[in-house]
Structure formats: C-alpha cells, structure tokens
Design an enzyme around this catalytic site. Structure first.
Site, PDB file in Angstrom:
ATOM      1  N   CYS A 124      42.459  44.973  37.526  1.00  0.00           N
ATOM      2  CA  CYS A 124      42.637  46.221  38.215  1.00  0.00           C
ATOM      3  C   CYS A 124      41.880  46.380  39.535  1.00  0.00           C
ATOM      4  O   CYS A 124      41.111  45.534  39.935  1.00  0.00           O
ATOM      5  CB  CYS A 124      42.162  47.374  37.237  1.00  0.00           C
ATOM      6  SG  CYS A 124      40.439  47.190  36.832  1.00  0.00           S
TER       7      CYS A 124
ATOM      8  N   HIS B 154      39.685  44.892  46.884  1.00  0.00           N
ATOM      9  CA  HIS B 154      38.944  44.076  48.001  1.00  0.00           C
ATOM     10  C   HIS B 154      38.983  45.030  49.022  1.00  0.00           C
ATOM     11  O   HIS B 154      37.889  45.084  49.906  1.00  0.00           O
ATOM     12  CB  HIS B 154      39.818  42.836  48.077  1.00  0.00           C
ATOM     13  CG  HIS B 154      39.981  41.975  47.063  1.00  0.00           C
ATOM     14  ND1 HIS B 154      41.369  41.227  47.032  1.00  0.00           N
ATOM     15  CD2 HIS B 154      39.411  41.793  45.864  1.00  0.00           C
ATOM     16  CE1 HIS B 154      41.533  40.429  45.753  1.00  0.00           C
ATOM     17  NE2 HIS B 154      40.117  40.815  45.127  1.00  0.00           N
TER      18      HIS B 154
ATOM     19  N   ALA C 231      38.088  45.908  39.337  1.00  0.00           N
ATOM     20  CA  ALA C 231      37.684  44.595  39.066  1.00  0.00           C
ATOM     21  C   ALA C 231      37.668  44.120  40.421  1.00  0.00           C
ATOM     22  O   ALA C 231      36.728  43.261  40.741  1.00  0.00           O
ATOM     23  CB  ALA C 231      38.779  43.979  38.136  1.00  0.00           C
TER      24      ALA C 231
ATOM     25  N   ARG D 102      32.969  36.275  35.538  1.00  0.00           N
ATOM     26  CA  ARG D 102      33.379  35.408  36.844  1.00  0.00           C
ATOM     27  C   ARG D 102      32.746  34.071  37.033  1.00  0.00           C
ATOM     28  O   ARG D 102      33.182  33.308  37.881  1.00  0.00           O
ATOM     29  CB  ARG D 102      33.498  36.436  38.013  1.00  0.00           C
ATOM     30  CG  ARG D 102      34.546  35.546  39.121  1.00  0.00           C
ATOM     31  CD  ARG D 102      34.766  36.829  40.091  1.00  0.00           C
ATOM     32  NE  ARG D 102      35.560  36.781  41.315  1.00  0.00           N
ATOM     33  CZ  ARG D 102      34.650  36.644  42.376  1.00  0.00           C
ATOM     34  NH1 ARG D 102      33.442  37.274  42.310  1.00  0.00           N
ATOM     35  NH2 ARG D 102      35.249  36.544  43.628  1.00  0.00           N
TER      36      ARG D 102
HETATM   37  S1  CFN Z   1      40.235  38.198  43.399  1.00  0.00           S
HETATM   38 FE1  CFN Z   1      40.298  36.606  44.785  1.00  0.00          FE
HETATM   39  S2  CFN Z   1      38.496  36.338  45.879  1.00  0.00           S
HETATM   40  S3  CFN Z   1      41.780  35.806  45.653  1.00  0.00           S
HETATM   41 FE2  CFN Z   1      41.079  34.070  44.432  1.00  0.00          FE
HETATM   42  S4  CFN Z   1      39.771  32.966  45.809  1.00  0.00           S
HETATM   43 FE3  CFN Z   1      40.996  34.229  41.897  1.00  0.00          FE
HETATM   44  S5  CFN Z   1      41.820  35.705  40.763  1.00  0.00           S
HETATM   45 MO1  CFN Z   1      39.887  35.145  39.923  1.00  0.00          MO
HETATM   46  S6  CFN Z   1      38.261  36.547  40.756  1.00  0.00           S
HETATM   47 FE4  CFN Z   1      38.633  34.840  42.076  1.00  0.00          FE
HETATM   48 FE5  CFN Z   1      38.869  34.491  44.498  1.00  0.00          FE
HETATM   49 FE6  CFN Z   1      40.066  35.326  46.609  1.00  0.00          FE
HETATM   50 FE7  CFN Z   1      40.054  36.521  42.104  1.00  0.00          FE
HETATM   51  S7  CFN Z   1      36.748  33.948  43.489  1.00  0.00           S
HETATM   52  S8  CFN Z   1      39.441  33.381  40.920  1.00  0.00           S
HETATM   53  S9  CFN Z   1      42.361  32.909  43.221  1.00  0.00           S
HETATM   54  N1  CFN Z   1      40.045  35.250  43.312  1.00  0.00           N
HETATM   55  C1  HCA Z   2      39.100  39.653  37.893  1.00  0.00           C
HETATM   56  C2  HCA Z   2      38.515  38.260  37.847  1.00  0.00           C
HETATM   57  C3  HCA Z   2      39.082  37.061  37.418  1.00  0.00           C
HETATM   58  C4  HCA Z   2      39.631  37.093  35.975  1.00  0.00           C
HETATM   59  C5  HCA Z   2      39.774  35.621  35.613  1.00  0.00           C
HETATM   60  C6  HCA Z   2      40.871  35.352  34.546  1.00  0.00           C
HETATM   61  C7  HCA Z   2      38.067  36.078  37.662  1.00  0.00           C
HETATM   62  O1  HCA Z   2      40.422  39.513  38.457  1.00  0.00           O
HETATM   63  O2  HCA Z   2      38.887  40.604  37.736  1.00  0.00           O
HETATM   64  O3  HCA Z   2      41.937  36.044  34.253  1.00  0.00           O
HETATM   65  O4  HCA Z   2      40.634  34.362  33.735  1.00  0.00           O
HETATM   66  O5  HCA Z   2      38.211  34.995  38.404  1.00  0.00           O
HETATM   67  O6  HCA Z   2      36.936  36.181  36.858  1.00  0.00           O
HETATM   68  O7  HCA Z   2      40.188  36.858  38.327  1.00  0.00           O
END
Ligand code: CFN
Ligand code: HCA
Length: 541
Positions: A61, A194, A64, A95
C-alpha cells in the site's frame, strides 16, 4: 524437468483463459510478449493502474511505500505511525534495511512507534492522542526529527496530522516535526507513497544545513536502501575510489545527511522508481544534475563507476577507479569461474517491486542464466520501456511540489558541479544524463513481461515453465517452494546479502549456485499431487 513446448502466445492465452472476459481484456494489456529489439513500435504495457478487485495482488500500500520504504531506513528520526498497531508493526524492520549509527549515534530503528488507535479514537478523533505520542517521543528521546504517517482510518476520519505536527514543532523549537498524508488507499500501490515521501522530505528537510561540506567528488546516492547491507558495500567502493557520499536516500541515512544533500555536485540515481522525484526537485532547485547508475552486478558497478569518473573528468579519479575495478574484478572472476559451470544455461523468473526485477537480470546474465519471464509490482511504463522510448513520461507531470521551488543555484559557486552549458556540451558529445533502458530492452524477444503479477499467475508460470529459480517476495515464497522450485527473496534477500557491488555479486553467485544446484526441491511432492482428492475424518475431542 518439463520442457516448454508452448509458445509465449499459448502461455498468455492459457493464463487469460481462466479469467472472466472483462478481467481478461484488462490483464491482456498487462501481460506482454516482449519484442526487445528490431521493432519500430515495441508493444506497450499497461502499468501503474488499479488492481482488479478480487485478484490476489503481490502489491503493498501507499503507507508501506512512504513509511516503510523511503523514511523507514533513517535511524535518528522517530517515525510515528498514526493508526492501528498492525500498520506500525508489520512495517517495522521487515525490509531488512540495516544501519550503522557508530558508537555515539542515535538509532531508533529497533523501536516501533505507533499511536495504537482504538475504536474510541475512530469515533471521537485521534488528534489529541497523536499530540500526546509526539510529546512522549520528544520527552524520551529528544530526536532531531519526528515524522508522522497517516494510515487508512486517519484519512477516513479526517484527523489533521499536519496541523498537529506544525503545532508540536512550534512548541518544541528544536525538533523538526512533519507529517505524511500517505493513507494506504491513497494510490494504487507503494509507488504513490514514494512520491509523497519524496515531496515532504524535500520540502521539510533537504537544504537545512547551510555549511559547505568538505570532500572531493561529492555525490548523493539516491534510491539505495541498504537492504542486507548493500549500502555498506557501495560505501566501501566509493571510499576506496575517493568519492565522497554526502547522503544516501535513504539506506543507512541520518537526519543530517538529508539536511546537507543539496551541497553535492552530482546525484546518482539507483532505484529510479522510488526517488526520481527528489532527483528532479534537487535539479530544479539547486542545479544538481543526475544520472542513472546500477551497482547490482560487477559489470554494472564497474560501468557506473566509470560513468562517475567521466562526469567529473578528473584524471586522478579516473585512474583510481580503474585500479579499484581491476583489483575487485580478480575476486569476482575467480568466483564466477567456480560458480558459472553450475549455473550456465539455467533459467530464472523475477517479479519484484519497481526496479530490482530489472537490475538483478544483470547478475543472472553474469551467471550465464536466462530470464524467461519478469515483471514489476508497481512500476510505471518508463521502468519497462525506458526513458529513451517514452521520454515524455519522465518526469511525471505531477511529480514536483514546485510552489516553493525556485532555480537559485549559481553553478560556478558549486565547482566541480557542471554549468548548464557544460552539461549541454557533455550531452552533445554522447554523455547520457537522463536516458536509461527499461526492463524490456534487456529481456529477449518472446519472453513474457507481466505487470502486477498475482498469486494465480505466479503458480501458473511455475507450472508451465518450471524455472530453475523464482525470485520475488514473501507472499510468493512458500507457494513457489511447494511447487518444487527454489525461491530467492529479492526484497529482503531472505537472511543473506549484501548482493550489491563487487563483494555482493560474489555473494549472489554463491547463493544462486546453492539454490539451483540443490536437488532438495525436486523431491517435494505435495499430498495433493499424489492423491488429488484427499479425504479424512475430522474428530472433535
Ligand atoms: S518499493 Fe522499491 S525502493 S522499487 Fe525496489 S529498489 Fe523492491 S518492492 Mo521491496 S521495498 Fe525494496 Fe527498493 Fe526501489 Fe520496494 S528496496 S525490494 S524492487 N523496492
Ligand atoms: C513493501 C516492502 C517490501 C515487501 C517485500 C515482500 C520489502 O512493499 O512494503 O513482499 O516480500 O521489500 O520489504 O517490498
């Protein structure tokens, strides 16, 4: 092992055949058979749209994306979730963003702060409770900053978290209190969160520190979150090369890092999806140019370092970078020689967030592995198709909070920051500032690119293709493993990491070799595979 006899079109049709016609029509636009090269009009993909209700999405969401992703990794800001306790609890360190406060630095990350909203707060309003929570955090910890995050009920009942934060900030005088209207339902995914986080941290924090910062080749690293220690490895490489990293958004970051970020000469953008808004706003307000880098995979890390050297145009730096790459690559090549014979020719699938499903393909390429299918949870079209293909989409028209921004930087004051003329000259001679490839460019023709993959589609892909490894998150993990396929979490790295930089690449080779070489997964046979119609008698005692 089942060999794929189906064409990509067969696979797509097979997936869509289970949906009602209206759902199938929409999903058809989000499941794309890739034409990476050789086409004048590559297919477009539908992305960043609402998930169809009823579908079990892997997305998270908006709260998050704001609290968990962007602001969560900052150690010395107290992050208070205004909402029911679950929202705070489940966004608390899951995370695996690491931090190093040093011997004296404040670190509030081991704590989970929440107003723990109850029924009576929903009925009578939660503003007083929020003010009391901010006061309590201030009295206990005296932090430099307190951030307040809205959850869904807060938006629904209309608590004015900004007014409460403003009042408390004025009352304290020495603590920056500000809030984020990042209710979970605000957007279609994490991505809106974001954006909200970027706008607020830029408006309320970046630029606070007036003092010029020491150091040569001053950069900020945007979009690196120190998951499993990735940021530590990148910092190690920067230090070794003599590059000064003023701030990271937001892995291993602190309040002061954000406050001084505007003194950098250059912004490097690693995860473009989550932080492009800050890069754009810093360029507009402070004249700091940015370009895209990638420190996932040894070759990408080397390429990114060379690009930094080229930007600064300093021979000493360029030579040092070459020395560092040569030294680091010795170990990388030795590791590849050990692992590649086991991984060569194997297949992978990657479905992760908004940039990793792209970046991590570089590591699989180094291992000689092929990506059969990949996709993002919440990316926008440019993350798939690349900025070169759809430049008009970036920056997002609504991505800037421009009211308070004016272009004020005199480039000559910020030497070695480049002047607009110098930047133009660099672009004319082929230096790429804003261009970058999307995921589609990287994947082969005929591979399947899927946006917002869901539970049913994940299992279907595994059943049809039986990849040697499936990379995604915790929601996918166990169903994939139960289907007899090794699974690696590319969000949290399970219990491992780092995977970034040179040492991270070596770590990744080893991790993937172990997973794809292990026979254990092929022995899994679920009870329903042996006997699809299990019957039993339930005895209540
Ligand atoms: S929201 Fe982003 S900030 S987009 Fe990426 S590299 Fe994932 S989903 Mo999980 S939380 Fe994580 Fe980053 Fe950019 Fe999210 S560190 S792994 S692919 N990510
Ligand atoms: C998020 C965080 C997440 C969830 C990872 C997952 C992360 O989107 O709120 O579903 O395993 O990297 O911790 O993306």
């Amino acid at each position: 092992k089942k060999l794929v006899q189906l064409t990509p079109t067969d696979v797509k049709e097979d997936i869509l055949s289970k949906y009602p016609p209206k759902v199938a029509r929409k999903r058809a636009k989000q499941i794309m058979i890739n034409e990476a090269t050789g086409s004048d009009s590559p297919p477009e993909i539908l992305a960043n749209v609402r998930t169809i209700p009823g579908i079990i999405t892997m997305r998270g969401c908006t709260y998050a994306g704001c609290k968990g992703v962007i602001m969560g990794p900052t150690r010395d800001i107290v992050n208070i979730t205004h909402g029911p306790i679950g929202c705070g609890f489940y966004s608390w360190l899951t995370r695996r963003n690491q931090t190093d406060p040093g011997p004296d630095g404040a670190n509030y990350m081991p704590y989970c702060f929440s107003t723990d909203m109850q029924d009576q707060d929903i009925i009578f309003g939660g503003e007083k409770k929020l003010a009391a929570a901010i006061q309590e955090a201030y009295d206990l910890l005296h932090p430099k900053g307190i951030c307040v995050f809205a959850t869904c009920p807060v938006g629904l009942i209309g608590d004015d978290i900004h007014a409460v934060s403003r009042k408390m900030k004025e009352k304290f005088g020495d603590c920056n209190v500000f809030a984020f209207s990042c209710e979970g339902y605000k957007g279609v995914s994490q991505s809106a969160g974001h954006h909200i986080a970027n706008n607020q941290v830029f408006t309320h924090l970046v630029g606070e520190e007036q003092k010029e910062q020491d150091g040569e080749f001053k950069i900020n690293l945007l979009g690196e979150y120190n998951i499993g220690g990735d940021g530590f490895e990148i910092d190690r490489i920067f230090k070794k090369c003599g590059i000064t990293c003023l701030s990271t958004f937001s892995g291993n970051s602190s309040y002061d890092q954000f406050a001084r970020a505007h003194h950098a000469d250059l912004n490097l953008v690693m995860c473009h999806r989550s932080i492009n808004y800050v890069a754009d706003m810093m360029e507009t307000k402070y004249g700091i140019p940015w370009f895209k880098v990638n420190f996932i995979s040894a070759k990408s890390a080397a390429k990114s370092l060379r690009k930094i050297g080229e930007y600064f145009g300093n021979q000493k730096l360029i030579d040092r970078i070459e020395e560092v790459i040569a030294e680091e690559m010795k170990d990388v090549e030795a590791a590849l020689a050990a692992h590649k014979p086991h991984t060569q020719g194997k297949t992978a699938m990657l479905f992760v967030g908004g940039s990793r499903a792209h970046h991590y393909q570089d590591l699989f390429t180094e291992l000689g592995m092929k990506t059969l299918s990949a996709g993002y949870e919440f990316a926008h079209r440019d993350d798939y198709e690349g900025r070169r293909v759809i430049p008009e989409l970036v920056p997002d028209a609504d991505s800037r909070n421009i009211e308070e921004i004016e272009v004020s930087a005199d480039p000559e004051l910020y030497n070695p920051r480049k002047s607009p003329e110098q930047i133009k000259a660099m672009e004319d001679s082929g230096f790429e500032f804003k261009d970058y490839d999307g995921m589609n460019e990287q994947m082969g023709n005929g591979t399947i690119v899927i946006d917002d993959l869901n539970q049913y589609e994940a299992e279907k892909l595994v059943e049809l293709y039986k990849p040697d490894i499936f990379c995604a998150g915790i929601k996918e993990k166990y169903s994939i493993q139960k289907n007899g396929v090794p699974m690696l979490q590319l969000h949290s790295y399970d219990y491992g990491g780092p995977f970034a930089g040179f040492k991270g690449a070596i770590n990744f080779y080893k991790t993937v070799d172990r997973l794809v070489s292990s026979k254990v997964w092929s022995y899994t046979e679920a009870p329903w595979q042996k006997s699809p119609e299990l019957t039993g008698t339930f005895v209540w005692e």
